[in-house]
Enzyme design. Structure first.
Site, PDB file in Angstrom:
ATOM      1  N   ASP A   1       0.824  -1.204   0.000  1.00  0.00           N
ATOM      2  CA  ASP A   1       0.000   0.000   0.000  1.00  0.00           C
ATOM      3  C   ASP A   1       0.862   1.259   0.000  1.00  0.00           C
ATOM      4  O   ASP A   1       0.348   2.371  -0.119  1.00  0.00           O
ATOM      5  CB  ASP A   1      -0.990   0.010   1.160  1.00  0.00           C
ATOM      6  CG  ASP A   1      -0.331  -0.054   2.527  1.00  0.00           C
ATOM      7  OD1 ASP A   1       0.910  -0.113   2.585  1.00  0.00           O
ATOM      8  OD2 ASP A   1      -1.056  -0.046   3.536  1.00  0.00           O
ATOM      9  N   SER A   2       2.179   1.082   0.082  1.00  0.00           N
ATOM     10  CA  SER A   2       3.093   2.217  -0.107  1.00  0.00           C
ATOM     11  C   SER A   2       2.987   2.790  -1.506  1.00  0.00           C
ATOM     12  O   SER A   2       3.542   3.854  -1.788  1.00  0.00           O
ATOM     13  CB  SER A   2       4.537   1.790   0.177  1.00  0.00           C
ATOM     14  OG  SER A   2       4.883   0.627  -0.550  1.00  0.00           O
TER      15      SER A   2
ATOM     16  N   ASP B   1      -0.958  -6.169  -0.021  1.00  0.00           N
ATOM     17  CA  ASP B   1      -1.294  -5.537   1.257  1.00  0.00           C
ATOM     18  C   ASP B   1      -2.798  -5.414   1.459  1.00  0.00           C
ATOM     19  O   ASP B   1      -3.532  -5.053   0.531  1.00  0.00           O
ATOM     20  CB  ASP B   1      -0.702  -4.125   1.314  1.00  0.00           C
ATOM     21  CG  ASP B   1       0.632  -4.090   2.039  1.00  0.00           C
ATOM     22  OD1 ASP B   1       0.994  -5.089   2.677  1.00  0.00           O
ATOM     23  OD2 ASP B   1       1.313  -3.058   1.962  1.00  0.00           O
TER      24      ASP B   1
ATOM     25  N   LYS C   1      -0.912  -9.339   3.204  1.00  0.00           N
ATOM     26  CA  LYS C   1      -0.110  -8.858   4.333  1.00  0.00           C
ATOM     27  C   LYS C   1      -0.984  -8.016   5.254  1.00  0.00           C
ATOM     28  O   LYS C   1      -1.732  -7.153   4.775  1.00  0.00           O
ATOM     29  CB  LYS C   1       1.098  -8.045   3.859  1.00  0.00           C
ATOM     30  CG  LYS C   1       1.989  -7.553   5.028  1.00  0.00           C
ATOM     31  CD  LYS C   1       3.354  -7.104   4.542  1.00  0.00           C
ATOM     32  CE  LYS C   1       3.306  -5.778   3.801  1.00  0.00           C
ATOM     33  NZ  LYS C   1       2.892  -4.637   4.681  1.00  0.00           N
TER      34      LYS C   1
ATOM     35  N   GLU D   1      -0.918  -5.608   8.772  1.00  0.00           N
ATOM     36  CA  GLU D   1      -0.116  -4.869   9.744  1.00  0.00           C
ATOM     37  C   GLU D   1      -0.670  -5.055  11.155  1.00  0.00           C
ATOM     38  O   GLU D   1      -1.885  -5.016  11.360  1.00  0.00           O
ATOM     39  CB  GLU D   1      -0.102  -3.373   9.409  1.00  0.00           C
ATOM     40  CG  GLU D   1       0.680  -3.020   8.159  1.00  0.00           C
ATOM     41  CD  GLU D   1       0.834  -1.517   7.976  1.00  0.00           C
ATOM     42  OE1 GLU D   1       0.483  -0.758   8.905  1.00  0.00           O
ATOM     43  OE2 GLU D   1       1.298  -1.099   6.898  1.00  0.00           O
TER      44      GLU D   1
ATOM     45  N   GLU E   1       9.892  -4.036  10.228  1.00  0.00           N
ATOM     46  CA  GLU E   1      10.298  -2.745   9.667  1.00  0.00           C
ATOM     47  C   GLU E   1      10.827  -1.810  10.748  1.00  0.00           C
ATOM     48  O   GLU E   1      10.184  -1.597  11.775  1.00  0.00           O
ATOM     49  CB  GLU E   1       9.121  -2.081   8.942  1.00  0.00           C
ATOM     50  CG  GLU E   1       9.495  -0.741   8.317  1.00  0.00           C
ATOM     51  CD  GLU E   1       8.448  -0.199   7.360  1.00  0.00           C
ATOM     52  OE1 GLU E   1       8.629   0.922   6.856  1.00  0.00           O
ATOM     53  OE2 GLU E   1       7.436  -0.899   7.111  1.00  0.00           O
TER      54      GLU E   1
END
Length: 278
Positions: free
Chosen positions: A43-44, A82, A112, A114, A181
């Site tokens: 999603d970056s 993501d 993924k 978070e 991260e």
């Protein structure tokens, strides 16, 4: 194409996992050609491709659009997509619906997620439904505002102990891999040694089971300022800017297009265009 089992084998054999974050057909194609083990459609893309100042603006539709393109570019590489902001937070039902959409509509092999804590039931639900999950801990961009901004996590003893608890919970919930991260390299090494699932670091030192960087950061492509943990291996911006400037110069000087890049017609056909007048 590798499978989740292959990544566990790589960890056990001490073979490093190469993950590249790519967002579209050409970048994913090059990542596959370079031999990446995993491609992450992150999603970056909100920051890197869409120009947002945060990943929270990225929608499911954005992720599906870019995930499809990446899959077409890298059909033979394991792809992780993501789960964007709030797509797996409101209810287990929403989590399953959104996870299923990402897998079905993009062709990705995993999603993924978070965070830990309140996300653990959601990870368990996804895994029970047959959707492989990569967990993401440390600096989690979707909740960076709560964490106090983009800074290293787990630097003091209490925070490090909490992270050790969290990673174990993610593993027990069924995550097959873990992205770490922006955490101290010593903590990342301890986590990587403790867990049976592979760890993939970004700003987490050399002792994780693999590494991930963003395609654009690796190549210095459209990047204004890269984080400390980024190492650039090429300067695409410089090369591309020169190419664009050379093109503009040749258009203005009428050196492009030349005969090599133009088409012609036979002389007799040209005469018919003018009614037979030569």
């Amino acid at each position: 194409m590798k499978t989740t089992k292959d990544f566990w084998v790589m960890k056990n054999e001490g073979k490093k996992i190469v993950m590249i974050t790519a967002y579209d057909y050409p970048s994913a194609k090059q990542a596959e050609q370079a031999g990446a083990d995993i491609i992450l459609v992150g999603d970056s893309l909100g920051n890197v491709v869409l120009g947002y100042d945060s990943t929270v603006y990225v929608t499911m539709e954005d992720m599906i659009h870019h995930g499809k393109a990446a899959k077409r570019g890298a059909p033979n590489t394991f792809i992780v997509a993501d789960m964007p902001f709030m797509s797996c937070h409101l209810s287990i039902r929403d989590t399953l619906l959104n996870g299923a959409r990402l897998i079905q509509e993009t062709g990705a092999q995993a999603v993924k997620v978070e965070g830990a804590d309140e996300m653990i039931p959601h990870i368990k639900a996804l895994v029970r439904a047959g959707i492989p999950v990569v967990s993401h801990l440390g600096l989690t961009p979707q909740t960076a505002a709560v964490l106090g901004g983009f800074k290293v996590q787990g630097k003091d003893g209490e925070a490090a102990r909490k992270m050790l608890e969290d990673v174990k919970e993610c593993q027990e919930a069924g995550a097959f891999a873990l992205v770490l991260e922006c955490i101290p390299k010593q903590l990342a090494q301890e986590i990587s040694t403790t867990l049976t699932i592979p760890t993939i670091g970004i700003g987490a030192g050399v002792h994780t089971d693999g590494q991930v960087l963003v395609y654009h950061d690796i190549l210095t492509y459209g990047v204004n300022r890269a984080p400390k943990f980024v190492k650039a291996y090429a300067n695409a911006d410089q090369l591309m800017l020169k190419g664009l400037q050379d093109y503009a110069d040749e258009v203005r000087s009428m050196n492009f297009p030349d005969d090599e890049h133009s088409f012609t017609m036979k002389e007799e056909e040209l005469k018919t265009l003018y009614g037979g007048r030569g």
